[in-house]
Scaffold this active site. Structure first.
Site, PDB file in Angstrom:
ATOM      1  N   GLU A  90      67.133  -9.800  -0.381  1.00 37.92           N
ATOM      2  CA  GLU A  90      66.423  -8.647  -0.930  1.00 37.92           C
ATOM      3  C   GLU A  90      66.750  -7.346  -0.204  1.00 37.92           C
ATOM      4  O   GLU A  90      66.460  -6.259  -0.703  1.00 37.92           O
ATOM      5  CB  GLU A  90      64.905  -8.890  -0.861  1.00 37.92           C
ATOM      6  CG  GLU A  90      64.393 -10.001  -1.757  1.00 37.92           C
ATOM      7  CD  GLU A  90      64.421  -9.653  -3.232  1.00 37.92           C
ATOM      8  OE1 GLU A  90      64.695  -8.472  -3.565  1.00 37.92           O
ATOM      9  OE2 GLU A  90      64.180 -10.551  -4.054  1.00 37.92           O
ATOM     10  N   GLU A 121      69.244 -30.904   8.395  1.00 39.68           N
ATOM     11  CA  GLU A 121      68.390 -30.256   9.392  1.00 39.68           C
ATOM     12  C   GLU A 121      68.355 -31.009  10.719  1.00 39.68           C
ATOM     13  O   GLU A 121      67.887 -30.487  11.733  1.00 39.68           O
ATOM     14  CB  GLU A 121      66.968 -30.118   8.867  1.00 39.68           C
ATOM     15  CG  GLU A 121      66.209 -31.418   8.725  1.00 39.68           C
ATOM     16  CD  GLU A 121      64.761 -31.176   8.311  1.00 39.68           C
ATOM     17  OE1 GLU A 121      63.875 -31.522   9.114  1.00 39.68           O
ATOM     18  OE2 GLU A 121      64.536 -30.646   7.214  1.00 39.68           O
TER      19      GLU A 121
END
Length: 309
Positions: A90, A121
């Site tokens: 953004e 992960e």
């Protein structure tokens, strides 16, 4: 043995506990469920309020990185990783920055944005390899995000960041977490057990999102990316943002739409430059020079131009 150790470790985490308030969750109707969730979500803002001095320190550190041509790099897995990627994505349209100034890394790569990548992960070396590829430097700020605070991918990233000399920050929702201990600065909003036990995309995810909003927005404001409370460095990459640029220019300078369109065209679409031209009667080259001398701070550039006119 490994599973047994992990079970014991998870049992100590606040974010993994059963929430006594929602113990009868499976017996509630829809209105009762969402009411309970809303009541629990109200705890998030309070938890963040308790750590605002640390959040402000993080903003100062990120701003220092930007001033040194460094980057803000988010690292996380699962929900935490997706939130980092979202915030990074953004920044270019909102603040007109390069897509390389704020970067989001998620364990498992782009595919993990839409589908869980099993085991990614759990690798402490994977993030190190990705940060090496990005040429992580001492000027960069690295933000490790993990609700549990124990994700190996994030721990490995922070360890590498410390070795390189980067600024390291950890965001977790459990006190005294491994990533908090690894980072130079820890942001730990403790929001309590989730309505759905262990589902850290809920309160923990909301807390992380709110903090990421603060980090990127406040640092960009400190870098001169707004005037008053307008996003004057936005990148008009679609019709809505083009209309927003015109509207901001018209609101700030009282010019007509035709005048705003002409100013933006002359300024090559750069809203900040167009505003300075309208307020000071500078031409485009003079306006750009003044902005550079003011380090991009429009209010300073306006004051300087009017003082010397």
């Amino acid at each position: 043995m490994q599973n047994e150790n992990l079970i014991q470790e998870l049992a100590t985490l606040t974010s993994e506990q059963q929430n006594p308030v929602s113990k009868q969750l499976d017996e509630l109707d829809s209105l009762a469920i969402v009411t309970l969730m809303n009541q629990q979500d109200a705890q998030v803002s309070t938890a963040i309020a308790d750590i605002l001095p640390q959040v402000a320190k993080a903003v100062d550190l990120i701003t220092q990185s930007f001033q040194q041509n460094g980057r803000l790099i988010y690292v996380g897995a699962g929900t935490s990783g997706r939130l980092g990627v979202l915030d990074a994505s953004e920044c270019p349209p909102t603040f007109g920055v390069s897509d390389q100034q704020v970067i989001g890394l998620i364990a498992g790569g782009k595919e993990a944005m839409f589908k869980a990548q099993e085991g990614a992960e759990d690798s402490p070396t994977l993030a190190k390899e990705e940060l090496e590829a990005l040429k992580l430097s001492a000027n960069d700020t690295l933000v490790g995000i993990a609700a549990s605070g124990r994700t190996p991918y994030v721990i490995g990233a922070l360890e590498y960041g410390n070795a390189i000399g980067s600024t390291t920050i950890a965001i977790s929702c459990n006190r005294d977490s491994p990533i908090a201990q690894e980072a130079q600065l820890a942001l730990t909003p403790v929001v309590g057990p989730e309505v759905l036990a262990g589902s850290t995309r809920l309160k923990s995810g909301t807390a992380q999102k709110l903090i990421l909003n603060m980090l990127s927005t406040a640092a960009m404001v400190r870098m001169g990316k707004c005037y008053e409370n307008y996003m004057v460095d936005l990148k008009a990459s679609n019709l809505k943002l083009k209309a927003r640029s015109l509207r901001i220019l018209m609101q700030l300078t009282d010019c007509t739409q035709l005048e705003a369109e002409s100013l933006l065209k002359a300024a090559n679409g750069q809203l900040k430059t167009a505003i300075l031209m309208a307020m000071t009667s500078l031409d485009v080259e003079q306006a750009q020079t003044n902005l550079e001398q003011a380090d991009g701070h429009l209010k300073t550039a306006i004051q300087n131009a009017l003082t010397h006119s």
